[in-house]
Design an enzyme around this catalytic site. Structure first.
Site, PDB file in Angstrom:
ATOM      1  N   LYS A 188       0.830  -1.215   0.000  1.00 47.77           N
ATOM      2  CA  LYS A 188       0.000   0.000   0.000  1.00 47.77           C
ATOM      3  C   LYS A 188       0.865   1.265   0.000  1.00 47.77           C
ATOM      4  O   LYS A 188       0.656   2.166  -0.815  1.00 47.77           O
ATOM      5  CB  LYS A 188      -0.916  -0.003   1.239  1.00 47.77           C
ATOM      6  CG  LYS A 188      -1.531   1.342   1.552  1.00 47.77           C
ATOM      7  CD  LYS A 188      -2.234   1.286   2.890  1.00 47.77           C
ATOM      8  CE  LYS A 188      -2.539   2.616   3.498  1.00 47.77           C
ATOM      9  NZ  LYS A 188      -1.401   3.444   3.895  1.00 47.77           N
ATOM     10  N   ASN A 189       1.821   1.332   0.915  1.00 41.94           N
ATOM     11  CA  ASN A 189       2.568   2.586   1.059  1.00 41.94           C
ATOM     12  C   ASN A 189       3.509   2.861  -0.122  1.00 41.94           C
ATOM     13  O   ASN A 189       3.944   3.991  -0.310  1.00 41.94           O
ATOM     14  CB  ASN A 189       3.340   2.602   2.383  1.00 41.94           C
ATOM     15  CG  ASN A 189       2.402   2.822   3.561  1.00 41.94           C
ATOM     16  OD1 ASN A 189       1.225   3.145   3.366  1.00 41.94           O
ATOM     17  ND2 ASN A 189       2.905   2.636   4.769  1.00 41.94           N
TER      18      ASN A 189
ATOM     19  N   CYS B  77      -5.218   8.138   8.714  1.00 44.14           N
ATOM     20  CA  CYS B  77      -5.478   7.620  10.060  1.00 44.14           C
ATOM     21  C   CYS B  77      -5.231   8.699  11.104  1.00 44.14           C
ATOM     22  O   CYS B  77      -4.270   9.468  10.999  1.00 44.14           O
ATOM     23  CB  CYS B  77      -4.567   6.431  10.343  1.00 44.14           C
ATOM     24  SG  CYS B  77      -5.042   4.968   9.427  1.00 44.14           S
TER      25      CYS B  77
ATOM     26  N   ARG C  92      -0.030  15.271  12.876  1.00 41.73           N
ATOM     27  CA  ARG C  92       0.698  14.836  11.676  1.00 41.73           C
ATOM     28  C   ARG C  92       0.963  16.053  10.782  1.00 41.73           C
ATOM     29  O   ARG C  92       0.343  16.229   9.733  1.00 41.73           O
ATOM     30  CB  ARG C  92      -0.078  13.756  10.912  1.00 41.73           C
ATOM     31  CG  ARG C  92      -0.250  12.484  11.705  1.00 41.73           C
ATOM     32  CD  ARG C  92      -0.988  11.402  10.928  1.00 41.73           C
ATOM     33  NE  ARG C  92      -0.126  10.655  10.033  1.00 41.73           N
ATOM     34  CZ  ARG C  92      -0.525   9.622   9.304  1.00 41.73           C
ATOM     35  NH1 ARG C  92      -1.786   9.221   9.350  1.00 41.73           N
ATOM     36  NH2 ARG C  92       0.314   8.983   8.529  1.00 41.73           N
TER      37      ARG C  92
ATOM     38  N   ASP D 184       3.597   0.703  12.156  1.00 41.85           N
ATOM     39  CA  ASP D 184       2.385   0.128  11.554  1.00 41.85           C
ATOM     40  C   ASP D 184       2.150  -1.326  11.972  1.00 41.85           C
ATOM     41  O   ASP D 184       1.128  -1.912  11.615  1.00 41.85           O
ATOM     42  CB  ASP D 184       2.460   0.219  10.020  1.00 41.85           C
ATOM     43  CG  ASP D 184       2.220   1.638   9.514  1.00 41.85           C
ATOM     44  OD1 ASP D 184       1.921   2.525  10.337  1.00 41.85           O
ATOM     45  OD2 ASP D 184       2.332   1.857   8.289  1.00 41.85           O
TER      46      ASP D 184
ATOM     47  N   ARG E 239      -8.966   0.015   3.490  1.00 49.04           N
ATOM     48  CA  ARG E 239      -8.057   0.994   2.891  1.00 49.04           C
ATOM     49  C   ARG E 239      -6.714   0.349   2.559  1.00 49.04           C
ATOM     50  O   ARG E 239      -6.021   0.808   1.657  1.00 49.04           O
ATOM     51  CB  ARG E 239      -7.784   2.141   3.886  1.00 49.04           C
ATOM     52  CG  ARG E 239      -8.877   3.179   3.963  1.00 49.04           C
ATOM     53  CD  ARG E 239      -8.391   4.380   4.762  1.00 49.04           C
ATOM     54  NE  ARG E 239      -7.064   4.762   4.309  1.00 49.04           N
ATOM     55  CZ  ARG E 239      -6.093   5.216   5.093  1.00 49.04           C
ATOM     56  NH1 ARG E 239      -6.300   5.385   6.388  1.00 49.04           N
ATOM     57  NH2 ARG E 239      -4.910   5.536   4.617  1.00 49.04           N
TER      58      ARG E 239
END
Ligand code: UD1
Length: 432
Positions: A22-23, A117, A122, A305, A397
Site C-alpha cells: 500500500k505505502n 489515520c 501529523r 504500523d 483501505r
C-alpha cells in the site's frame, strides 16, 4: 456499513499470498504524473486507497485502463493540473504526494491538507521545507496547500524529522528540477526505495535510497516504464501475527524476508517459530509465548504500523510486555477495544504495559484506524467466542480481500452488511 463477524479459536493453516505494498503504490501511482509516456504498474493491491488515487488521477484527465485486477496502464499526458479538494484528501494521507508530483511536472499544485489515520499530530512542515528549498512559494489558504515555482532548482535539504512522506515528496519534486538535490536524514523505508527504483526505471537519476542520504540529479524527461510494486511488509506482518495468535502454521508467500526482519526478530523472541525462504516465510505458533519489550522506530527498526497487531499477540503472552510508540502520539486508541475483549493493558503517554492473560474473549469492537482494525482481527481470531468488528472501511483501505485470505487459512470470518444506525433512526422517525 459493513462489519466482520469472527468466531475465534480456529488455528490458521495453509498458504497465503501477500499483495503489493500500500505505502509504495500510493506513491508510485502519482509518480507516473512525472512520466512523459504511458506506464504500466503491476502488483497493485485491490484496496480503497488505490481506488481513490486512480479516481483522482482519472478526474484530472489521465487515461487509466486496468489490464487485470492487479495491473494498471496509466497515460498521464492528458492530465491537467487541478486542485485536489478536501472531500478526496480527507480519505487518505497519501494525497500529499500529489503536491510533490504536480509541483515537479507543472511547477504548481493546490491540494487540501491531508486526512488519513488519526494517529495524533501529523504536520507537513518538512514537506514544505523541502519544496521551499527547491524554490517553491508555499502557502496555506482555506485548508488548501498552495505551491508555486518559476523554476525548481536542486538544493541540499536536511530533514529535522525522519519522515517517509516528506522524503517521498522531496524525491518527486526534485526528480525533474535543475541540478543536484541532496536529502539528508532521509527515511529508509522499503516503500521509499521502491518509489526511487520505479522513478529510476523511468530514467530518473536517484542514488542512495534506503540510506540516510539520497542524491537526485534532475533530468529533463522521464520515459514510460513497466514496474512491479514490492510486496506489503505490513500485510505480511499482520498475517504473521494472525498465525501466531491462533497457534497456527502458515506459509506466507510473495514477501521480501529482509523487510520483515525487525518483525520476525520480535516474534522469535516471544517464542514463535519463523522459517525464512527466498520469497516466503513460514510462521509456526507455539502454545506459550513470553512477554517482551517493543519500541517503534523508523526502518530498519520495528515499524509503528505493526505495533497494534504485535500488541494484540502480546495480550496473551506470559508476564508483562512494554510497548513504546516513538513515532506517533496517539497510536493506542485500539487499547480500549482490546480491553473489551479482556486484555489487561495500561497506557501512560506513549507507553503501554500489557499483562498477559490466558485467553481473550470475543466482543463487539470498533476499528479506530487501519492498523487498529488489523489488530482487532488478530485478537478476535485468537479469542474464545465471537467478535464483531465495526468500521472495517479502515481495514479495507490497506488490506486486499482480508477476510477471503483469512478464510482460505481456515478462519471463521464473514463480512456482513450492518444497517446504518443514523439512516435507520431517520427511517424510524419518518415511519412514526
Ligand atoms: C508513513 C506511512 C504510515 C506510517 C508512517 C511511519 C504512507 C502513506 N504512510 O506516513 O503508514 O505509519 O509513515 O512509518 O507511507 N512529521 C513531522 N513533520 C512532517 C512530516 C512528519 O513532524 O512534515 C512527523 C510525524 O508527525 C510523525 C513522524 O514525523 O511523528 C513520521 O511521520 P511520517 O514518516 O511523515 O509518516 P507519514 O509519511 O505520514
Amino acid at each position: 456499513m459493513e462489519k466482520y463477524v469472527i468466531k475465534g479459536g480456529s488455528k490458521l493453516f495453509g498458504e497465503v499470498t501477500i499483495s503489493g505494498a500500500k505505502n509504495a503504490v500510493v506513491a508510485i501511482l502519482p509518480a507516473t504524473i512525472l512520466a512523459d509516456e504511458p506506464c504500466v504498474i503491476e502488483n497493485i493491491p485491490n484496496i480503497s486507497d488505490v481506488t481513490i488515487t486512480l479516481q483522482i488521477m482519472s478526474e484530472m484527465g489521465a487515461n487509466i485502463r486496468m489490464r487485470n485486477k492487479n495491473t494498471v496502464e496509466i497515460d498521464t499526458r492528458p492530465l491537467r493540473n487541478m486542485p485536489i479538494p478536501y472531500e478526496k484528501a480527507k480519505l487518505m494521507r497519501a494525497t500529499t504526494y500529489f503536491l510533490g508530483t504536480l509541483l515537479g511536472r507543472f511547477h504548481s499544485a493546490r491540494v487540501s491538507m491531508p486526512g488519513g489515520c488519526n494517529l495524533g499530530d501529523r504536520p507537513i512542515d518538512q514537506h514544505l521545507k523541502c519544496f521551499t528549498a527547491l524554490g517553491a512559494e508555499c502557502g496555506i489558504d482555506g485548508g488548501m496547500v498552495d505551491l508555486k515555482a518559476d523554476r525548481l532548482i536542486g538544493n541540499q535539504i536536511f530533514f529535522d524529522k525522519n519522515s517517509v512522506g516528506a522524503t517521498i515528496n522531496g524525491i518527486m519534486a526534485a526528480v525533474k528540477a535543475e541540478g543536484l538535490t541532496i536529502i539528508e536524514n532521509a527515511a529508509k523505508e522499503p516503500h521509499v526505495v521502491d518509489l526511487a527504483n520505479c522513478l529510476n526505471s523511468m530514467g530518473a537519476d536517484i542514488i542512495g535510497a534506503g540510506t540516510d542520504v539520497i542524491k537526485i540529479r534532475g533530468v529533463k524527461e522521464l520515459h514510460g516504464t513497466t514496474y512491479s510494486v514490492i510486496p506489503d511488509q505490513i500485510e505480511a506482518g499482520t498475517f504473521m501475527a494472525a498465525a501466531a495468535a491462533t497457534r497456527g502454521n502458515v506459509l506466507i508467500k510473495n514477501v521480501i524476508p529482509k523487510h520483515l526482519e525487525p518483525i520476525t526478530n520480535k516474534f522469535l523472541k516471544i517464542g514463535v517459530q519463523v522459517e525464512q525462504y527466498d520469497d516466503s516465510i513460514r510462521v509456526i505458533g507455539g502454545e506459550n509465548y513470553v512477554g517482551t519489550s517493543i519500541k517503534t522506530h523508523p526502518h530498519p527498526g520495528f515499524p509503528t504500523d505493526m505495533q497494534p497487531q504485535m500488541s494484540a499477540v502480546l495480550t496473551c503472552a506470559k508476564g508483562a510486555s512494554m510497548v513504546t510508540e516513538s513515532i506517533f502520539d496517539n497510536r493506542f486508541r485500539y487499547v480500549d477495544e482490546l480491553r473489551r475483549m479482556g486484555a489487561n493493558i495500561s497506557v501512560e503517554g506513549r507507553v503501554a504495559v500489557i499483562e498477559g492473560v490466558e485467553r481473550l474473549k470475543g466482543a463487539p469492537v470498533r476499528s479506530t484506524d487501519l492498523r487498529a482494525g488489523a489488530a482487532l482481527i488478530v485478537a478476535a481470531l485468537g479469542a474464545e467466542g465471537t467478535s464483531e468488528i465495526y468500521d472495517i472501511f479502515h481495514v479495507e483501505r490497506g488490506y486486499e480481500n482480508m477476510e477471503v485470505k483469512l478464510r482460505g487459512l481456515g478462519a471463521n470470518i464473514i463480512k456482513v452488511e450492518e444497517p446504518d444506525p443514523v439512516s435507520d433512526s431517520a427511517a424510524a422517525k419518518k415511519a412514526v
